[in-house]
Design an enzyme around this catalytic site. Structure first.
Site: not given
Length: 291
Positions: A109, A187
């Site tokens: 991940d 982000d």
């Protein structure tokens, strides 16, 4: 004098039958409407759960301790991955020390955040798959490591790492197959001049595809359409991958090929926050074609 005048006027109105009733009886429909209004007001007065509380409820069965002895933990929401402080590659761990069985298929991940998403998965598949979380915010990694100790899980590990720099050497050194890579709500770095900071760039795409085992999958999602399209376009260009659009599987997609729900069985924290605010989550799943 004033009292007498008032009483005299009352007599006149009474004599001429012009006095109005003090109130009118309410009809049944008016009473029903009044009851509904009261109920609506009571519903509005009930305390609404915040998104952070919804996250805690979703991950309640992990039973994590939030009283960790980590001192004052201030976690930055945004960092610059191009900063020199993040330029050093992460040290490759001793996989035999990290996992009980390093031959198991691996899920990575990228940008794992607090790590609760991976912990939930690791707790449910103790002997099926290993989980590696890469996170650029070191304090989050430290807290995740403490949680893993409390949970006594031996199929999950977290690393402080800048994924574009460290991903390739980490997965190439892993003894087992790379089965799944997830990039979930990274982000967005909205400004045009900051887009080079986005985690998914061509070198990382290449490293993911090159090391993914045939039949392995890439799961990506974002609550920002522009970011989701950017990731989609990069993976769509890879001939070795095919987009799983739900036509031949039980996975449901909308008309544009976005998955309607998280196929992992639980939502990420950012996913919960975004949906709480009414945002749509844009998800896609890819599979590496057989050799």
């Amino acid at each position: 004098m004033g009292f007498w005048c008032g009483w005299r006027m009352l007599q006149i109105h009474s004599h001429n039958k012009l006095m109005l009733p003090l109130f009118r009886p309410l009809s049944s429909s008016s009473i029903s409407q009044a009851v509904v209004t009261v109920q609506d007001q009571q519903q509005l007065q009930k305390p609404q759960l915040r998104s952070s509380q919804l996250v805690a409820l979703e991950y309640a069965d992990l039973n994590l301790s939030y009283n960790l002895d980590l001192g004052h933990v201030r976690i930055r929401q945004h960092v610059n991955p191009l900063s020199s402080s993040f330029s050093a590659p992460a040290q490759v761990p001793d996989w035999n020390q990290v996992f009980a069985d390093p031959a198991l298929p691996l899920m990575v991940d990228i940008g794992c955040g607090s790590g609760r998403f991976l912990m939930w998965l690791a707790k449910r598949t103790p002997k099926v798959r290993n989980y590696l979380g890469l996170e650029i915010r070191q304090r989050m990694v430290k807290r995740a490591e403490e949680w893993v100790k409390d949970l006594a899980l031996d199929n999950i590990h977290f690393l402080f790492a800048n994924a574009p720099i460290s991903f390739k050497q980490l997965v190439e050194s892993y003894p087992g197959p790379l089965q799944l890579v997830s990039i979930l709500c990274p982000d967005p770095h909205f400004k045009q001049k900051h887009r080079k900071r986005r985690v998914l760039q061509k070198p990382l795409v290449g490293a993911i595809v090159d090391n993914l085992t045939p039949g392995g999958q890439v799961f990506m999602q974002s609550d920002v359409l522009e970011v989701a399209l950017d990731m989609k376009n990069q993976f769509d260009e890879v001939d070795e991958l095919r987009h799983i659009d739900g036509s031949n599987t039980a996975i449901l997609c909308d008309s544009e090929g976005w998955l309607l729900s998280n196929p992992m069985g639980i939502r990420t924290e950012r996913e919960i926050h975004a949906e709480y605010e009414g945002a749509k989550i844009y998800r896609r799943l890819y599979e590496k074609k057989p050799m």
